[in-house]
Design a protein around this motif. Structure first.
Motif, PDB file in Angstrom:
ATOM      1  N   VAL A   1       0.616  -1.145   0.073  1.00 55.82           N
ATOM      2  CA  VAL A   1       0.226  -0.074   0.090  1.00 55.82           C
ATOM      3  C   VAL A   1       0.572   1.440   0.069  1.00 55.82           C
ATOM      4  O   VAL A   1       1.688   1.207   0.917  1.00 55.82           O
ATOM      5  CB  VAL A   1      -1.200   0.102   1.201  1.00 55.82           C
ATOM      6  CG1 VAL A   1      -1.607   1.355   1.510  1.00 55.82           C
ATOM      7  CG2 VAL A   1      -1.804  -1.393   1.354  1.00 55.82           C
TER       8      VAL A   1
ATOM      9  N   VAL B   1      -1.976  -1.035  -3.745  1.00 56.78           N
ATOM     10  CA  VAL B   1      -3.010  -0.212  -3.584  1.00 56.78           C
ATOM     11  C   VAL B   1      -2.665   1.431  -3.091  1.00 56.78           C
ATOM     12  O   VAL B   1      -1.855   1.503  -2.506  1.00 56.78           O
ATOM     13  CB  VAL B   1      -3.386  -0.527  -2.135  1.00 56.78           C
ATOM     14  CG1 VAL B   1      -4.619   0.029  -1.115  1.00 56.78           C
ATOM     15  CG2 VAL B   1      -4.129  -2.051  -2.438  1.00 56.78           C
TER      16      VAL B   1
ATOM     17  N   GLY C   1      -5.868  -0.496   3.287  1.00 54.63           N
ATOM     18  CA  GLY C   1      -5.408  -1.257   1.998  1.00 54.63           C
ATOM     19  C   GLY C   1      -5.858  -2.467   1.589  1.00 54.63           C
ATOM     20  O   GLY C   1      -6.395  -2.960   1.204  1.00 54.63           O
TER      21      GLY C   1
END
Length: 148
Positions: free
Chosen positions: A38, A93, A101
């Motif tokens: 993420v 993400v 995420g």
């Protein structure tokens, strides 16, 4: 038992241990893996500083750097899975807090387990659980395996 396992990684040494453990677990139960990393949103302070120094495309530079870093992290995880003949997918993400995420992606990908390290790059004192791990534990409806 598990058919789809998510392994969260930020590229840190601790996350690398979670990648290895998650891959071995997936292999032992015949599960597939989804690796996720993420990228948080850019910092307005950093971007403002870059603009002040003439780097007008600071946001674009940040996004390119984040994509490059995420690609390297996920490629390293894929190599571990390939080394153990475990099928995997990867997800990057963007613009989310890591815990959000991770949990959202695990739900979207129909994962039955989340594997992650007790702390990663941002772990304050390596003695206590990281804030993102604690957040995942607090909000996830999916079981979470935390590796120290």
């Amino acid at each position: 038992m598990y058919k789809r396992i998510m392994v969260a990684t930020d590229g840190s040494d601790m996350a690398g241990k979670a990648v290895e453990h998650g891959v071995l677990l997936a292999k032992s139960v015949g599960a597939d893996i989804v690796f996720v990393t993420v990228t948080e949103s850019w910092s307005a302070f950093v971007i403002a500083s870059d603009v002040e120094y003439g780097k007008i495309s600071a946001v674009d530079k940040f996004e390119a750097s984040a994509n490059d870093a995420a690609g390297k992290i996920l490629d390293a995880a894929k190599k571990v899975a390939a080394g153990h003949d475990v099928q995997c997918d990867t997800r990057h993400v963007h613009d989310r807090l890591p815990a959000e995420g991770i949990v959202e992606t695990a739900e979207l990908e129909d994962c039955e387990l989340i594997v992650m390290a007790s702390h990663g790059r941002r772990g304050l004192g390596k003695m206590m659980m990281g804030s993102q791990t604690a957040e995942v534990l607090a909000v996830s409806k999916i079981p979470v395996l935390v590796l120290r």
